[in-house]
Design a protein around this motif. Structure first.
Motif, mmCIF file in Angstrom:
data_model
loop_
_atom_site.group_PDB
_atom_site.id
_atom_site.type_symbol
_atom_site.label_atom_id
_atom_site.label_comp_id
_atom_site.label_asym_id
_atom_site.label_seq_id
_atom_site.Cartn_x
_atom_site.Cartn_y
_atom_site.Cartn_z
ATOM 1 N N SER A 1 -53.986 -5.316 0.272
ATOM 2 C CA SER A 1 -54.472 -5.104 1.627
ATOM 3 C C SER A 1 -55.878 -5.655 1.789
ATOM 4 O O SER A 1 -56.695 -5.581 0.861
ATOM 5 N N ALA A 2 -56.136 -6.183 2.986
ATOM 6 C CA ALA A 2 -57.496 -6.575 3.315
ATOM 7 C C ALA A 2 -58.363 -5.329 3.423
ATOM 8 O O ALA A 2 -57.855 -4.235 3.709
ATOM 9 N N MET B 1 -54.829 -19.855 -20.743
ATOM 10 C CA MET B 1 -54.003 -20.670 -19.865
ATOM 11 C C MET B 1 -54.702 -20.830 -18.517
ATOM 12 O O MET B 1 -55.331 -19.900 -18.013
ATOM 13 N N ARG B 2 -54.577 -21.987 -17.917
ATOM 14 C CA ARG B 2 -55.117 -22.254 -16.597
ATOM 15 C C ARG B 2 -53.971 -22.215 -15.583
ATOM 16 O O ARG B 2 -52.971 -22.908 -15.747
ATOM 17 N N ILE B 3 -54.154 -21.408 -14.543
ATOM 18 C CA ILE B 3 -53.115 -21.257 -13.528
ATOM 19 C C ILE B 3 -53.709 -21.539 -12.163
ATOM 20 O O ILE B 3 -54.749 -20.976 -11.802
ATOM 21 N N LEU B 4 -53.057 -22.405 -11.402
ATOM 22 C CA LEU B 4 -53.449 -22.647 -10.025
ATOM 23 C C LEU B 4 -52.418 -22.019 -9.099
ATOM 24 O O LEU B 4 -51.223 -22.314 -9.201
ATOM 25 N N PHE B 5 -52.870 -21.131 -8.211
ATOM 26 C CA PHE B 5 -52.029 -20.541 -7.178
ATOM 27 C C PHE B 5 -52.291 -21.280 -5.869
ATOM 28 O O PHE B 5 -53.441 -21.591 -5.549
ATOM 29 N N SER B 6 -51.239 -21.536 -5.119
ATOM 30 C CA SER B 6 -51.382 -22.250 -3.855
ATOM 31 C C SER B 6 -50.582 -21.544 -2.773
ATOM 32 O O SER B 6 -49.409 -21.198 -2.978
ATOM 33 N N GLY B 7 -51.226 -21.321 -1.622
ATOM 34 C CA GLY B 7 -50.538 -20.644 -0.526
ATOM 35 C C GLY B 7 -51.140 -20.987 0.817
ATOM 36 O O GLY B 7 -52.322 -21.323 0.929
ATOM 37 N N ARG B 8 -50.330 -20.899 1.849
ATOM 38 C CA ARG B 8 -50.792 -21.153 3.204
ATOM 39 C C ARG B 8 -51.847 -20.107 3.592
ATOM 40 O O ARG B 8 -51.793 -18.966 3.139
ATOM 41 N N PRO B 9 -52.800 -20.485 4.461
ATOM 42 C CA PRO B 9 -53.837 -19.548 4.879
ATOM 43 C C PRO B 9 -53.318 -18.563 5.929
ATOM 44 O O PRO B 9 -53.597 -18.675 7.127
ATOM 45 N N ALA B 10 -52.542 -17.594 5.464
ATOM 46 C CA ALA B 10 -51.980 -16.557 6.331
ATOM 47 C C ALA B 10 -51.719 -15.327 5.465
ATOM 48 O O ALA B 10 -51.348 -15.453 4.292
ATOM 49 N N TYR B 11 -51.908 -14.149 6.041
ATOM 50 C CA TYR B 11 -51.790 -12.913 5.264
ATOM 51 C C TYR B 11 -50.438 -12.807 4.564
ATOM 52 O O TYR B 11 -50.360 -12.502 3.376
ATOM 53 N N GLY B 12 -49.359 -13.041 5.307
ATOM 54 C CA GLY B 12 -48.036 -12.872 4.739
ATOM 55 C C GLY B 12 -47.645 -13.931 3.739
ATOM 56 O O GLY B 12 -46.656 -13.776 3.018
ATOM 57 N N HIS B 13 -48.406 -15.021 3.677
ATOM 58 C CA HIS B 13 -48.122 -16.096 2.738
ATOM 59 C C HIS B 13 -48.997 -16.010 1.495
ATOM 60 O O HIS B 13 -48.512 -16.190 0.373
ATOM 61 N N LEU B 14 -50.274 -15.728 1.694
ATOM 62 C CA LEU B 14 -51.214 -15.756 0.577
ATOM 63 C C LEU B 14 -51.314 -14.421 -0.157
ATOM 64 O O LEU B 14 -51.364 -14.379 -1.389
ATOM 65 N N GLN C 1 -62.331 -15.376 2.227
ATOM 66 C CA GLN C 1 -61.723 -14.096 1.849
ATOM 67 C C GLN C 1 -61.332 -14.094 0.379
ATOM 68 O O GLN C 1 -61.568 -13.119 -0.334
ATOM 69 N N VAL C 2 -60.714 -15.175 -0.070
ATOM 70 C CA VAL C 2 -60.295 -15.261 -1.461
ATOM 71 C C VAL C 2 -61.504 -15.198 -2.388
ATOM 72 O O VAL C 2 -61.480 -14.535 -3.439
ATOM 73 N N ALA C 3 -62.572 -15.859 -1.999
ATOM 74 C CA ALA C 3 -63.791 -15.826 -2.803
ATOM 75 C C ALA C 3 -64.372 -14.412 -2.856
ATOM 76 O O ALA C 3 -64.880 -13.973 -3.899
ATOM 77 N N GLU C 4 -64.296 -13.678 -1.749
ATOM 78 C CA GLU C 4 -64.793 -12.307 -1.726
ATOM 79 C C GLU C 4 -64.007 -11.411 -2.679
ATOM 80 O O GLU C 4 -64.534 -10.413 -3.185
ATOM 81 N N THR D 1 -56.085 -22.706 -0.909
ATOM 82 C CA THR D 1 -55.533 -22.330 0.390
ATOM 83 C C THR D 1 -56.302 -23.049 1.488
ATOM 84 O O THR D 1 -57.261 -23.776 1.217
ATOM 85 N N GLY D 2 -55.872 -22.844 2.728
ATOM 86 C CA GLY D 2 -56.547 -23.479 3.850
ATOM 87 C C GLY D 2 -57.946 -22.937 4.069
ATOM 88 O O GLY D 2 -58.292 -21.853 3.595
ATOM 89 N N PRO D 3 -58.777 -23.677 4.797
ATOM 90 C CA PRO D 3 -60.200 -23.339 4.900
ATOM 91 C C PRO D 3 -60.483 -21.968 5.492
ATOM 92 O O PRO D 3 -61.474 -21.338 5.134
ATOM 93 N N THR D 4 -59.618 -21.477 6.380
ATOM 94 C CA THR D 4 -59.912 -20.193 7.030
ATOM 95 C C THR D 4 -59.838 -19.016 6.072
ATOM 96 O O THR D 4 -60.437 -17.969 6.324
ATOM 97 N N PHE D 5 -59.108 -19.152 4.970
ATOM 98 C CA PHE D 5 -58.961 -18.035 4.037
ATOM 99 C C PHE D 5 -59.765 -18.212 2.757
ATOM 100 O O PHE D 5 -59.788 -17.313 1.926
#
Length: 369
Positions: free
Chosen positions: A192-193, A1-14, A42-45, A35-39
């Motif tokens: 946690s980050a 199955m292919r799943i796309l997750f979408s969230g705002r670029p903020a710790y409490g949202h993503l 991090q997601v890739a890491e 997510t937004g470019p700033t995160f």
């Protein structure tokens, strides 16, 4: 199955999405996170396929305030989430969904543009309750603003949609989320980050944080440090993206960090003093800890009231937030057994909720029904 997750670029949202995304990936599903470019870095890491979509809440807020310089807060919020953020997310996700054709879209509840993109592409979408639903009055005011997203068929809650993953245990239940037609209970699991090595300074231990969006509440944080330091406890403070130096010199029984491995700290803590963000609220509840909540904005006031009503926490607002009152409330929560007993009730409820790995299987059935 292919799943796309979408969230705002903020710790409490993503970050609340990531344990489920990891469980889906571990189960062999193809996972993409938008997510937004700033995160994105991090997601890739973290090892996920990260895509850029949407913009930040801060950018949207600035534009919404320009549009409504003297307008009510509810008008600013509706413009942010039902217009600016939603249109940007939908514009970015629409082409992505057409190319990738995921089987399911999972979005944190504020990123409702993802639900609109999924509906247009004929893909089922499920929200995640990263916070509380809007109060009834605000929901009624804002509902027409969401009409374009849902194509005129607006759900009872325009952010949660017709299906949701509900992170709230029974003792803190959100009645609006509980009434969503298709609801999947999901045990809240921390993410946690990366943080520097941390060693417990000893006990009794009080964990103090105002989260990653503190609404410039430096004075509140200073008052809490001052009050807690008067007690025979060790205090660990996490200031998030801010500068620890803003607190100035602190007493010897206080340690200040930007980020800490919150799960490890909670496992050692005896009390949590915080802002009432959903992540910290649920994290402390999962560890059966009493909580002193100093809400600053958003749904933090509702979370604080829910904890107080359930019996495992106390709430301080406005002029009550002084070092003296904070110290007295902390002394009460550390000394009286009733709060800890009710907190353990919440911990048992959370432990009984389905973990991410179990919910992934349910979602697969939902996506292919």
């Amino acid at each position: 199955m292919r799943i796309l997750f979408s969230g705002r670029p903020a710790y409490g949202h993503l970050y609340p999405l990531l344990p489920l995304a990891r469980a889906a990936r571990d189960a062999g599903h193809r996972v993409t996170i938008a997510t937004g470019p700033t995160f994105v870095p991090q997601v890739a890491e973290f090892g996920f396929d990260a895509r850029e979509a949407g913009t930040s809440i801060g950018v949207a807020e600035a534009e919404a305030v320009q549009r409504h310089p003297d307008g009510p807060v509810v008008a600013v919020m509706a413009t942010m989430f039902a217009d600016i953020l939603a249109r940007r997310t939908l514009a970015d996700l629409g082409p992505m969904l057409e190319v990738d054709r995921p089987d399911l879209v999972i979005y944190e509840m504020s990123d409702v543009g993802a639900a609109g993109a999924a509906r247009r592409a004929g893909i089922p979408a499920v929200s995640v309750t990263i916070g509380r639903s809007m109060p009834a009055e605000a929901r009624g005011f804002a509902a027409p603003s969401f009409d374009w997203i849902w194509g005129g068929d607006v759900p009872a809650d325009p952010m949660l949609g017709d299906a949701c993953l509900d992170l709230w245990p029974a003792g803190l239940a959100d009645p609006v989320a509980a009434a969503v037609p298709t609801r999947f209970p999901l045990r809240p699991v921390p993410w946690s980050a990366p943080a520097p090595p941390w060693t417990s300074p000893g006990r009794p231990l009080v964990y103090l944080t105002l989260g990653t969006v503190s609404f410039s509440a430096t004075d509140v944080l200073r008052a809490a440090v001052s009050g807690l330091a008067r007690l025979p406890v060790r205090v660990v403070v996490a200031v998030g993206p801010g500068d620890p130096a803003v607190l100035g010199p602190v007493p010897a029984n206080v340690q200040v960090f930007r980020f800490v491995p919150q799960g490890r700290v909670l496992a050692e803590a005896d009390l949590v003093v915080h802002h009432g963000g959903s992540g910290t609220t649920l994290g402390a509840a999962a560890h059966g800890l009493p909580q002193l909540v100093l809400p600053q904005g958003a749904d933090q006031f509702v979370n604080a009231a829910a904890l107080a009503a359930q019996g495992s926490g106390l709430e301080l607002t406005g002029d009550e937030v002084t070092p003296e009152v904070i110290a007295e409330c902390a002394r009460t929560l550390l000394g009286e057994p009733v709060h800890r007993a009710t907190a353990r009730t919440l911990a048992a409820q959370i432990a009984a909720m389905p973990p991410p790995a179990a919910v992934v299987a349910d979602l697969a059935g939902y996506a292919t029904r």
